[in-house]
Design an enzyme around this catalytic site. Structure first.
Site, PDB file in Angstrom:
ATOM      1  N   SER A  68       0.605  -1.475   0.007  1.00  0.00           N
ATOM      2  CA  SER A  68      -0.184  -0.200  -0.119  1.00  0.00           C
ATOM      3  C   SER A  68       0.717   1.153   0.455  1.00  0.00           C
ATOM      4  O   SER A  68       1.621   1.347   0.398  1.00  0.00           O
ATOM      5  CB  SER A  68      -0.909   0.354   1.064  1.00  0.00           C
ATOM      6  OG  SER A  68      -1.429  -1.010   1.142  1.00  0.00           O
TER       7      SER A  68
HETATM    8  N1  SAH Z   1      -1.404  -4.523   4.232  1.00  0.00           N
HETATM    9  C1  SAH Z   1      -0.368  -4.951   3.081  1.00  0.00           C
HETATM   10  C2  SAH Z   1      -1.296  -4.177   1.711  1.00  0.00           C
HETATM   11  C3  SAH Z   1      -1.715  -5.912   1.195  1.00  0.00           C
HETATM   12  S1  SAH Z   1      -2.725  -5.658  -0.603  1.00  0.00           S
HETATM   13  C4  SAH Z   1       0.801  -3.786   3.143  1.00  0.00           C
HETATM   14  O1  SAH Z   1       0.707  -3.481   4.063  1.00  0.00           O
HETATM   15  O2  SAH Z   1       1.341  -4.569   2.065  1.00  0.00           O
HETATM   16  C5  SAH Z   1      -4.147  -6.234   0.628  1.00  0.00           C
HETATM   17  C6  SAH Z   1      -3.721  -7.957   0.510  1.00  0.00           C
HETATM   18  O3  SAH Z   1      -5.361  -7.954   1.305  1.00  0.00           O
HETATM   19  C7  SAH Z   1      -3.491  -8.670  -0.273  1.00  0.00           C
HETATM   20  O4  SAH Z   1      -2.447  -9.146   0.120  1.00  0.00           O
HETATM   21  C8  SAH Z   1      -5.048  -9.478  -0.925  1.00  0.00           C
HETATM   22  O5  SAH Z   1      -3.960 -11.088  -1.359  1.00  0.00           O
HETATM   23  C9  SAH Z   1      -4.901  -9.902   0.690  1.00  0.00           C
HETATM   24  N2  SAH Z   1      -6.667 -10.185   0.548  1.00  0.00           N
HETATM   25  C10 SAH Z   1      -7.307  -9.936  -0.082  1.00  0.00           C
HETATM   26  N3  SAH Z   1      -8.479 -10.797   0.386  1.00  0.00           N
HETATM   27  C11 SAH Z   1      -8.355 -11.585   1.244  1.00  0.00           C
HETATM   28  C12 SAH Z   1      -9.161 -12.247   2.459  1.00  0.00           C
HETATM   29  N4  SAH Z   1     -10.476 -12.175   2.292  1.00  0.00           N
HETATM   30  N5  SAH Z   1      -8.259 -12.681   3.622  1.00  0.00           N
HETATM   31  C13 SAH Z   1      -6.792 -12.748   4.021  1.00  0.00           C
HETATM   32  N6  SAH Z   1      -6.379 -11.375   2.844  1.00  0.00           N
HETATM   33  C14 SAH Z   1      -7.205 -10.831   1.621  1.00  0.00           C
END
Ligand code: SAH
Length: 221
Positions: A68
């Protein structure tokens, strides 16, 4: 993937500039700014992409997912009003960067990732750079019931609605920050659980997140 896991004065200087930019954009919680100042974001990037690590933008981390934007991480963290020793549930571990920010503030972090490859990578990587959290592979829209209730819940992917399981797993007095909308943009919400059956809802700015999958997300299976 070749990474540079040294944190030099050059990196610290780049980070200070990033903190300044984020505070100019309106983040004023000193705890959040200090955390951004401490976590070496370039550790999450390949060497060749060092220049991107301290720009205020999201970046691809493989598996079609992104780390992000620093401003977004700071914005969500500020809204969440994280206190030292809070038990925090994070949905969407991804790169683990947001998780490190929460750990720097002193939270006890439970983080769930749906994508198996990212889960495996981040679960190994974070402890290797000194950040200890509890990792789970699975559908985060269902929460992590055995460790519930949580003081705070942060969802870092955009869903169609607020998952009921997450509301259920929030402490009375606890807060959840979650982006809700369609695939092109989402509104940031902050929910406060004022009693067992009452939620207060506040609406903030628009963002664009990757989709929240799973039972109470976009692919209902
Ligand atoms: N907090 C992360 C942001 C990653 S983007 C960071 O700091 O890098 C969002 C993430 O949510 C992705 O890796 C995606 O695979 C995950 N995601 C999507 N749906 C999800 C779910 N139902 N449960 C857990 N993770 C999920």
């Amino acid at each position: 993937m070749v990474k540079n896991l040294l944190d030099t004065y050059k990196h610290k200087g780049m980070r200070r500039k990033l903190v300044k930019k984020i505070s100019e954009k309106g983040i004023n919680d000193q705890k959040v700014l200090d955390a951004i100042d401490k976590v070496p974001r370039h550790f999450f990037f390949e060497n060749a992409f060092l220049e991107h690590a301290y720009q205020d933008k999201a970046f691809p981390i493989g598996q079609g997912q992104t780390i992000s934007q620093p401003f977004t991480v700071a914005y969500q963290t500020q809204l969440l009003q994280v206190e030292k020793n809070d038990k925090v549930l994070e949905i969407g571990t991804g790169s683990g960067y947001q998780c490190c920010i929460l750990l720097e503030i002193g939270a006890d972090v439970y983080t769930i990732e749906y994508n198996k490859v990212l889960f495996e990578e981040t679960k190994k990587f974070l402890p290797s750079i000194g950040y200890l959290a509890h990792f789970r592979h699975g559908d985060g829209t269902l929460g992590w019931p055995v460790f519930a209730p949580y003081d705070k819940i942060i969802v870092t992917a955009g869903g169609p609605k607020i998952p009921q399981s997450l509301i259920d797993q929030l402490k009375v007095g606890g807060k959840m920050v979650i982006p809700i909308g369609d695939s092109s943009n989402q509104v940031m919400y902050r929910l406060t659980k004022v009693s067992d059956d009452k939620i207060e809802k506040e609406e903030f700015d628009f963002f664009k997140f990757v989709p929240l999958l799973g039972k109470e997300g976009w692919n209902k299976k």
